[in-house]
Design a protein around this motif. Structure first.
Motif, short mmCIF file in Angstrom:
data_model
loop_
_atom_site.label_atom_id
_atom_site.label_comp_id
_atom_site.label_asym_id
_atom_site.label_seq_id
_atom_site.Cartn_x
_atom_site.Cartn_y
_atom_site.Cartn_z
N CYS B 109 0.83 -1.21 0.00
CA CYS B 109 0.00 0.00 0.00
C CYS B 109 0.86 1.25 0.00
O CYS B 109 0.51 2.24 -0.63
N PHE B 112 2.47 1.37 -3.81
CA PHE B 112 1.51 1.66 -4.87
C PHE B 112 0.68 2.90 -4.57
O PHE B 112 0.30 3.64 -5.48
N GLY B 113 0.40 3.13 -3.31
CA GLY B 113 -0.35 4.33 -2.95
C GLY B 113 0.42 5.59 -3.33
O GLY B 113 -0.11 6.49 -3.97
N THR B 188 -2.77 -8.42 -1.11
CA THR B 188 -3.37 -7.44 -2.00
C THR B 188 -4.74 -6.99 -1.48
O THR B 188 -5.05 -5.80 -1.45
N ALA B 191 -4.38 -4.72 1.31
CA ALA B 191 -3.76 -3.42 1.01
C ALA B 191 -4.72 -2.46 0.31
O ALA B 191 -4.48 -1.26 0.29
N THR B 195 -4.17 1.51 0.25
CA THR B 195 -3.57 2.05 -0.96
C THR B 195 -4.37 3.24 -1.46
O THR B 195 -3.81 4.29 -1.82
N ALA B 199 -3.00 6.97 -1.72
CA ALA B 199 -2.94 7.59 -3.05
C ALA B 199 -3.64 8.94 -3.02
O ALA B 199 -3.11 9.93 -3.53
#
Lengths: 622, 315
Positions: B109, B112-113, B188, B191, B195, B199
């Motif tokens: 997280c 990718f966040g 996943t 997260a 995430t 983001a």
């Protein structure tokens, strides 16, 4: 309030969220009167019927119960529980927050310490501990979820109460002899209530999700009672053979949470438009260019600006910041660009290297030529190669223009390594030399300092060293001394002047201070409302201003030892650049203005000295 | 720096003590006699009294608390009657499984966040920004346990790419590859929400930072735009992102409780839920205190990271 709703419904996503939520709430309210089957009647012959089966629109579950009916009743329960938890947490938390904030002192301290401790838990641990103590069950899950969220409300509301408790109207109420309880209920509460309601409404989605989660784990609602979470939990056993029994309640939770999220975002944006994701735009790497034709070069300067036009487009409004500015700068020459704030001098300077913040800035016309190469509309890669390399900038406030988290040495070497491939060691050597050039004592130690550890004058020297890093041909200094005190100002000016003579670098010096122009500049251009109104050699313009605006601007400068001379402020304000008048923009403030000043286009007359006025104070010659 | 860490650790002591008090008080709310609950309905009064004495459940509340705390400080969290083993052993074993899951999830997280947030801000209003905003909206609205179930249906049942559940294959496996294959889906799913939150926040922080004067300075120096975004701007934005990473770590840890149930991951969340259903109060008490204490220490690590990043923080 009307404005609030207008803002809210302008947000299309929030509108969608609102509609979805309204439909779900309406369905749930109507559930008892809808022609549904009994959600608890089992029919073992009809287990796991697929959706769209006759008599069962969404199919049946593991015990042959109608899924549509169970879904609506479950949603009803989930919404009710989430709502109740939000209200309970909101009321208790707000009460605690108001008491802490109003009481202040030791009570406040003790309560907030306790609240902080509760917040030190990952929230679910606390919820699990409470459920463990009270035993599984929907009511207990509700209590746990509400309790876990009490600190959140307490902290928020306390913050607001503390702000209010010190305000005058509370003191007034106290002096009028009202008791504490009455003050809290009649004076404080009405002011805090809207915040409480908003906080509650934005947390409902969260509460629904959390109670559903506990039910999913088997710690919430117990059979035969079922909320969305326990429906999903029970369906998990048959997830692979009959996925629809999981999908139906899962999608419903998703829809509820998403619509509340959308609506919550909309509410937040409507309440605080500044936070609105759309209002915060970031400037792009280079200013947007939208020009129709490229004007001929009107001179042969090293830096040649011709008929430059730059605007700010905000919504439907167009602010014409720069309206046809032409300026020619020879190698090694120092030209002053002078004017009030908002006269367009900084925008002119930033346009040269495409550094005007865009959006909202747009360069709508003109050309900027550096050694005959037109830079307006040049590809980004070309601009980048020239920035800091051939044309460098020194900005106004060195505290906000240096990166706060990088060491000044790194910021300095970066200016070099952005254009030259050199080793770290070599870069450091050059950085040291640059610091010595701008007369920074003990340069080796300064390299590893952060900007906040240096004085204002020191920071501006760093800024100048950065501009000098690649030995540029032109330095554009945008009010580099405005943020400094007078003695430091003099040092920085002396430094710039010295560097200019030694390195033969051309300087465009932007300022609103005639004193500086007189000290430093060979020529000066005066800007008003986005245009140059007068231009000429510095001494001539200073001693014998031709434009009425220039004369009044010079008259505004206090003279040292000048005695009790009255400083004549210029009456009125500069025009708003989104509605420029016809003719001379200064006419409304000018004591020499005649009716023909407000008509047609008034050109810049003269060659060595130029003035844009039909009734000049002095003749400029042809 | 060392002194700063020490000071933060010392300031955590009252918080840790507070946690033990809160947990103890909540557990003391349990109605009825825990010993009777443990021994069941056929217990003789003698047995109940003896077990009460063994459990330290005699005497006034404060005395019981101090006794419990004393044992706690000596690493003795008591004994689980349902599992018949020391609570600490069970908690350590289960918590290490949770750490693997939550740790992987946290890395996912955070990476990718932040990535999505930066791209979104750099391409504001562009296609990437709109696509990311849309996915983020779905990500933060879908319940983790539902997402987990749907992932199992798609990737394990339909496509057969990944194992349905568990931490290791029952036969064979047991190596790192096997663990990773089992880890992908639960990590996943766990997260997803965090995430999205990270983001969103990163995007906002980046938009705020990109308007700052020092970004214009970097561009004026001729720094490449890639480095302006991923270096200058992101570095400054991280100052507001890192505290949120700390908060989100708490949410990831919390969400692990659901995900461990969905994927039958042998972690501490599942252990706590089972213990609650079996009324194994000693185990719940020990588990909660242990995890809460770890979380407090983790947050100190976040503060230290923040002070390393931002030289303006006095250490």
């Amino acid at each position: 309030m009307r404005v609030f709703f207008a803002l809210l419904f302008r947000n299309r996503l929030a509108g969608i969220g609102g509609v979805v939520l309204a439909i779900i709430v309406a369905l749930v309210l109507l559930t008892p009167v809808l022609p549904l089957q009994n959600p608890d009647v089992t029919a073992m012959g009809d287990r796991f019927l697929r959706p769209l089966s006759p008599g069962h629109l969404l199919g049946t579950d593991a015990l042959g119960r109608d899924l549509l009916s169970r879904l609506l009743w479950g949603t009803r329960l989930s919404l009710a529980v989430g709502f109740a938890a939000a209200v309970a947490a909101g009321l208790i938390g707000s009460a605690v927050g108001i008491i802490a904030g109003y009481a202040g002192g030791r009570i406040d301290n003790a309560i907030m310490r306790f609240v902080d401790m509760l917040m030190a838990f990952p929230y679910i641990l606390l919820a699990l501990a409470i459920v463990a103590a009270l035993g599984p069950g929907l009511m207990n899950a509700l209590i746990a979820v509400a309790a876990v969220n009490v600190p959140f409300f307490a902290r928020n509301i306390r913050g607001i109460t503390v702000g209010l408790a010190s305000r005058d109207f509370i003191d007034a109420a106290r002096l009028s002899g009202k008791g504490h309880v009455r003050i809290v209920l009649t004076e404080l509460l009405p002011n805090v209530l809207p915040v409480i309601v908003i906080a509650m409404s934005t947390t409902i989605g969260w509460m629904i999700l959390e109670t559903a989660g506990l039910s999913f784990l088997g710690l919430g609602s117990q059979p035969p009672q079922a909320d969305l979470g326990s429906m999903l939990g029970e369906a998990r056993a048959a997830m692979i053979s009959a996925p629809h029994t999981s999908v139906v309640p899962g999608v419903m939770i998703f829809l509820i949470v998403m619509s509340i999220n959308l609506l919550g975002d909309g509410v937040r944006d409507a309440l605080d438009p500044r936070l609105k994701s759309g209002a915060l735009t970031r400037p792009m790497a280079a200013t947007r260019v939208a020009r129709r034709n490229v004007p001929e070069a009107q001179g042969s300067g090293l830096l040649q600006i011709d008929d430059l036009e730059a605007q700010f487009h905000v919504g439907r409004r167009v602010y014409r910041a720069v309206n046809g500015v032409s300026l020619s700068i020879a190698p090694g020459e120092c030209v002053g660009l002078i004017g009030e704030s908002g006269s367009g001098k900084s925008v002119t300077a930033l346009s040269v290297m495409g550094l005007v913040a865009s959006p909202p800035g747009v360069i709508t016309g003109g050309a900027v030529r550096l050694a005959d190469e037109d830079l307006i509309g040049a590809p980004y890669a070309r601009l980048r190669a020239l920035r800091g390399n051939k044309v460098a900038y020194v900005f106004q406030d060195p505290l906000s223009t240096l990166h706060p988290l990088y060491r000044v040495g790194d910021q300095l070497t970066e200016a070099i390594t952005s254009h030259h491939r050199i080793s770290a060691h070599e870069a450091r050597e050059r950085a040291l030399k640059l610091l010595a050039d701008v007369r920074i004592p003990n340069p080796a130690a300064r390299l590893s300092a952060y900007p906040h550890e240096l004085s204002g004058g020191m920071r501006q020297r760093i800024g100048i060293a950065m501009a000098l890093a690649n030995e540029p041909e032109v330095i554009i200094a945008d009010e580099p001394t405005t943020a400094l005190d007078v003695t430091v100002q003099a040092q920085v000016l002396a430094l710039l002047d010295d560097l200019r003579r030694r390195k033969n670098v051309a300087i465009v010096f932007i300022t609103h201070d005639f004193g500086i122009v007189g000290q430093l500049c060979d020529r000066v251009a005066v800007m008003y409302a986005g245009r140059i109104v007068e231009e000429g050699p510095t001494e001539r313009v200073l001693s014998d201003p031709a434009h009425p605006y220039t004369r009044r601007l010079i008259a505004c400068v206090p003279e040292l030892g000048g005695g009790r001379r009255q400083l004549p402020a210029i009456p009125g304000l500069p025009p708003a650049v989104d509605q420029l008048p016809e003719g001379c923009a200064f006419a409304p403030r000018c004591d020499r203005a005649t009716p023909d000043c407000a008509q047609g286009e008034i050109g810049l007359r003269g060659s060595l000295r130029k003035v844009r006025c039909i009734h000049p104070e002095a003749e400029v010659g042809a | 720096m060392g002194r700063y860490i020490l000071r933060r650790l010392i300031s955590a002591v009252p918080v840790l003590l507070g946690i033990t008090v809160i947990v103890f008080l909540i557990m003391a709310m349990i109605p009825g006699d825990p010993a009777a609950a443990i021994l069941g309905s056929y217990a003789t009064p003698d047995n109940v009294a003896r077990l009460n004495r063994e459990l330290g459940l005699e005497g006034p509340l404060w005395q019981r608390y101090l006794l419990w705390l004393w044992h706690l400080l000596h690493g003795d969290l008591g004994r689980s009657y349902a599992l018949n083993r020391p609570v600490l052993d069970e908690v350590l074993e289960r918590f290490s499984a949770t750490l693997v899951l939550a740790g992987a999830s946290f890395i996912l997280c955070a990476v990718f966040g932040i990535l999505a947030g930066v791209v979104s801000a750099a391409r504001q209003y562009g296609f990437a920004d709109k696509a990311i905003t849309f996915v983020v909206l779905i990500g933060i609205s879908v319940p983790a346990f539902f997402l987990g179930m749907m992932m199992i249906l798609l990737f394990a049942v339909d496509l057969r790419w990944l194992p349905v559940s568990g931490m290791y294959a029952i036969y064979g496996g047991g190596d790192l590859m096997d663990l990773l294959r089992h880890l992908i889906m639960p990590a996943t799913a766990l997260a997803a929400v965090a995430t999205g939150v990270i983001a969103r926040l990163t995007r906002g922080a980046m938009l705020e930072v990109l308007r700052q004067d020092y970004i214009r300075t970097a561009r004026a120096k001729g720094v490449h735009e890639r480095r302006v975004i991923w270096g200058h701007a992101l570095r400054a934005a991280m100052v507001s992102v890192i505290p949120v990473l700390g908060i989100q770590a708490g949410f990831v840890l919390s969400g692990a409780v659901y995900i461990e149930t969905v994927f039958q991951w042998p972690g501490i969340g599942r252990m706590l839920v089972d213990a609650i259903l079996k009324r194994d109060i000693v185990l719940v008490q020990g588990g909660v205190v242990f995890v809460a204490a770890c979380y407090v220490l983790f947050n100190i690590a976040v503060d230290v990271a923040q002070s390393l990043l931002d030289p303006r923080i006095k250490t």
